[in-house]
Design an enzyme around this catalytic site. Structure first.
Site, PDB file in Angstrom:
ATOM      1  N   ASP A 405       0.778  -1.164   0.200  1.00  0.00           N
ATOM      2  CA  ASP A 405       0.001  -0.147   0.015  1.00  0.00           C
ATOM      3  C   ASP A 405       0.864   1.240   0.095  1.00  0.00           C
ATOM      4  O   ASP A 405       1.360   1.778  -1.037  1.00  0.00           O
ATOM      5  CB  ASP A 405      -1.017  -0.040   1.076  1.00  0.00           C
ATOM      6  CG  ASP A 405      -2.291   0.893   1.109  1.00  0.00           C
ATOM      7  OD1 ASP A 405      -2.038   2.038   0.468  1.00  0.00           O
ATOM      8  OD2 ASP A 405      -3.179   0.744   1.379  1.00  0.00           O
ATOM      9  N   LYS A 433      -0.606  -1.317  -4.868  1.00  0.00           N
ATOM     10  CA  LYS A 433      -1.476   0.028  -5.153  1.00  0.00           C
ATOM     11  C   LYS A 433      -0.524   0.942  -5.573  1.00  0.00           C
ATOM     12  O   LYS A 433      -0.140   1.729  -4.771  1.00  0.00           O
ATOM     13  CB  LYS A 433      -2.298   0.532  -3.914  1.00  0.00           C
ATOM     14  CG  LYS A 433      -3.584  -0.489  -3.352  1.00  0.00           C
ATOM     15  CD  LYS A 433      -4.206  -0.087  -2.293  1.00  0.00           C
ATOM     16  CE  LYS A 433      -5.338  -0.835  -1.940  1.00  0.00           C
ATOM     17  NZ  LYS A 433      -5.949  -0.210  -0.812  1.00  0.00           N
TER      18      LYS A 433
END
Length: 481
Positions: A405, A433
Site C-alpha cells: 500500500d 497499489k
C-alpha cells in the site's frame, strides 16, 4: 464544536449524512438553554438532525462515572433510533493523557493504561491524536465560541485535578511533551493488550476443543459422540460471541486444578464477560446466511461477509497468477534454496499457495510487525512483534507480502533485513497499489496492480474479517466510513 465543524465540512464531500447530538446532564443551572444553543449551531452548520439529549444522572460510582454512564446510554439509544453507522466523540490527546494517568494511579492494569480506543464498537474518536489547544484554536479561527463548562475547573473532580495540577507539574519537571508521550504509551499498551487477548482467545479455543476429545476418550463411544455433538453445537451457536463458560457433559475437568485448568477458567471468565458486547463487525438485517452467486466456486458466506461490494480478482485468476509467479521464481532461483519470509497475518494465504507451487527447495519463516501513527494509516514507525527464528546470513531471502500500500512498513522491513547480510533479498507481492505508494521500493515479483480501493479477501481483512475469502473483493464504503 471543532469536531462538529470538521464533520460538517467532510461529510457532504464524502457523501455521508451527519447529524449532531448534545447531552444535557441537567447538573447546572441553564444547561438546557446552552444545549439548545449548541443544537442550533449544528443546524446552521448543515448537520441534521441536531438534537438535545436530556439525561438524569444517578449517584452510583460517583458523579463522574454516573454522568458518563448516563451520557453513553443516551448516545447508544440515539444511534439506534437514528440508524447511525458511527458516533464521533471529541476526545483529544490531552483527554487520552489524563485517562492514562488516572489508570496508572488506580493500578487498573494494561487495559486501563491503554486509555480510550480510537475505535470501539460504534464509537469513533477522530481527534484522539490532536492536542486540545489545536481544537480551541480551530474554533477561534472559525468564529465559534464553545462554552467552557465550570465543572472543568472544579477541583472536586479527579480528572480536573489531573488536568490542572498533575500534568502541569510533570511538564515543568520532565519537560514538554508529557501528554504526547502518555498518548503514545496508550497506543502501544493497547496493541500489546489486544495481542494478549488474541493469544488467550486462541488458547481458550484449543483447550475447549481438547476438553471434548478427552471426555470422549474417557467415557466411551456413547458419551464421546455426545461430546462431539456438543462441540459442533457450540461452534454453530457460539459464532464469534466470545463465548460463555463451556460445561463438560460429564463434569468439570477444572476440578483437579493445574495450570491448564486455571488458564481455561480465566479464559472462560473473560469470554463470559465479553459475550454480551462482542458482535460481527458488519451486519445488515435484510441479509441472511446464503450462498454467494459468484460462479466457478462453491462458497457459502456468513452474514458478516455479505457486505463486500464486488469481486475485483476471481479465485481462478489469483491461483493462475500465483503459479505464474512461482514459475518465475523457480527459474531465477534454480539450484538455490529460498527462505520465504511471510509478514503476518495478511501473507498467510499467498505464502501457503506460493510455497506449494514452487519446485525449488524452500524454507519458511514469519515476522509480525506493527506500524502506527496519529490515525488509521501506517506512519512507517514500526514495532517488531515477532522476529524471525532463522538466521538469514548468506541466505537467499524472498519477502512474501499480500499487498503493498504506502510501502512505509515494507521499506523499514527491507532495511532491517538488509542489515542482517543475506545473500540476496527480493520481494514478492500478490497485490500493489501504485497510486498509494509513498516510498520507492523495487518489487521483483508482483501479481496485480490494483486501484486505491479498500480490498478484502485472500488474507486481507477489515476488523479481522474476510481473510478467508478465496478471491479479492472491494468492501462496500458504508462499512468502513
Amino acid at each position: 464544536m471543532a469536531l462538529a465543524a470538521a464533520t460538517a465540512f467532510v461529510a457532504p464531500r464524502a457523501e455521508l449524512r451527519a447529524g449532531l447530538v448534545t447531552v444535557d446532564h441537567q447538573l447546572q443551572e441553564g444547561s438546557g438553554e446552552r444545549a439548545v444553543s449548541v443544537a442550533r449551531i449544528g443546524s446552521e452548520m448543515g448537520l441534521g438532525p441536531s438534537e438535545v439529549l436530556t439525561v438524569t444522572v444517578g449517584t452510583e460510582g460517583g458523579p463522574e462515572a454516573a454522568a458518563r454512564e448516563a451520557r453513553y446510554a443516551a448516545l447508544s439509544e440515539a444511534a439506534e433510533r437514528l440508524r447511525a453507522a458511527a458516533v464521533l466523540l471529541g476526545h483529544t490527546r490531552d483527554d487520552q493523557a489524563e485517562t492514562v494517568l488516572l489508570g496508572l494511579a488506580r493500578g487498573s492494569g494494561t487495559r486501563s493504561l491503554s486509555g480510550m480506543a480510537s475505535v470501539a464498537a460504534i464509537y469513533r474518536r477522530p481527534l484522539l491524536g490532536i492536542p486540545r489547544a489545536t481544537t480551541v484554536a480551530a474554533c477561534g479561527a472559525l468564529g465559534l465560541r464553545p462554552w467552557d463548562d465550570p465543572h472543568n475547573e472544579d477541583p472536586r473532580f479527579t480528572r480536573v485535578r489531573v488536568r490542572r495540577r498533575v500534568l502541569p507539574v510533570l511538564e515543568a519537571e520532565l519537560g514538554p511533551g508529557v501528554a504526547e508521550a502518555l498518548a503514545r504509551t496508550a497506543a502501544m499498551a493497547r496493541e500489546d493488550a489486544d495481542a494478549l487477548d488474541e493469544w488467550a482467545d486462541s488458547a481458550y479455543e484449543k483447550l475447549r476443543s481438547k476438553r471434548y476429545r478427552r471426555v470422549g476418550e474417557a467415557a466411551g463411544d456413547g458419551v464421546g459422540e455426545a461430546a462431539r455433538r456438543r462441540e459442533a453445537a457450540d461452534g454453530a451457536e457460539g459464532g464469534d460471541r466470545g463465548g460463555s463458560a463451556v460445561r463438560s457433559p460429564v463434569g468439570d475437568p477444572r476440578a483437579g486444578g493445574g495450570p491448564a485448568a486455571h488458564a481455561l477458567a480465566r479464559a472462560e471468565s473473560r469470554g463470559s464477560a465479553r459475550g454480551s458486547v462482542r458482535r460481527p463487525a458488519v451486519w445488515h438485517p435484510d441479509i441472511r446466511h446464503q450462498s454467494h452467486p459468484v460462479r466457478n466456486h462453491r462458497w457459502t458466506l456468513p452474514t458478516w461477509a455479505m457486505t463486500w461490494k464486488k469481486v475485483l480478482i476471481p479465485e481462478d485468476e489469483l491461483q493462475a497468477k500465483i503459479k505464474e509467479l512461482a514459475a518465475r521464481i523457480d527459474e531465477d532461483y534454480a539450484g538455490k534454496e529460498v527462505l520465504l519470509v511471510g509478514v503476518l497475518k495478511g501473507a498467510v494465504m499467498v505464502m501457503a499457495d506460493l510455497a506449494r507451487a514452487l519446485h525449488v527447495p524452500v524454507q519458511m519463516d514469519w515476522m509480525a510487525v506493527s506500524s502506527y501513527g496519529a490515525g488509521t494509516k501506517s506512519s512507517g514507525v514500526v514495532r517488531v512483534l515477532k522476529d524471525l527464528d532463522t538466521d538469514i546470513l548468506n541466505r537467499h531471502v524472498l519477502i512474501v507480502e499480500d499487498i503493498i500500500d504506502s510501502g512505509l512498513t515494507l521499506h523499514w522491513l527491507l532495511e532491517n533485513l538488509k542489515s542482517r547480510n543475506p545473500a540476496s533479498l527480493e520481494i514478492c507481492a500478490a497485490l500493489r497499489k501504485p497510486d498509494a505508494v509513498k516510498v520507492p521500493i523495487d518489487v521483483k515479483y508482483v501479481g496485480f496492480d490494483i486501484p486505491s480501493e479498500f480490498v478484502i479477501g485472500y488474507g486481507l481483512d477489515y476488523a479481522e474479517r474476510y481473510r478467508n475469502l478465496p478471491f479479492i473483493g472491494t468492501l462496500a464504503p458504508h462499512v468502513y466510513r
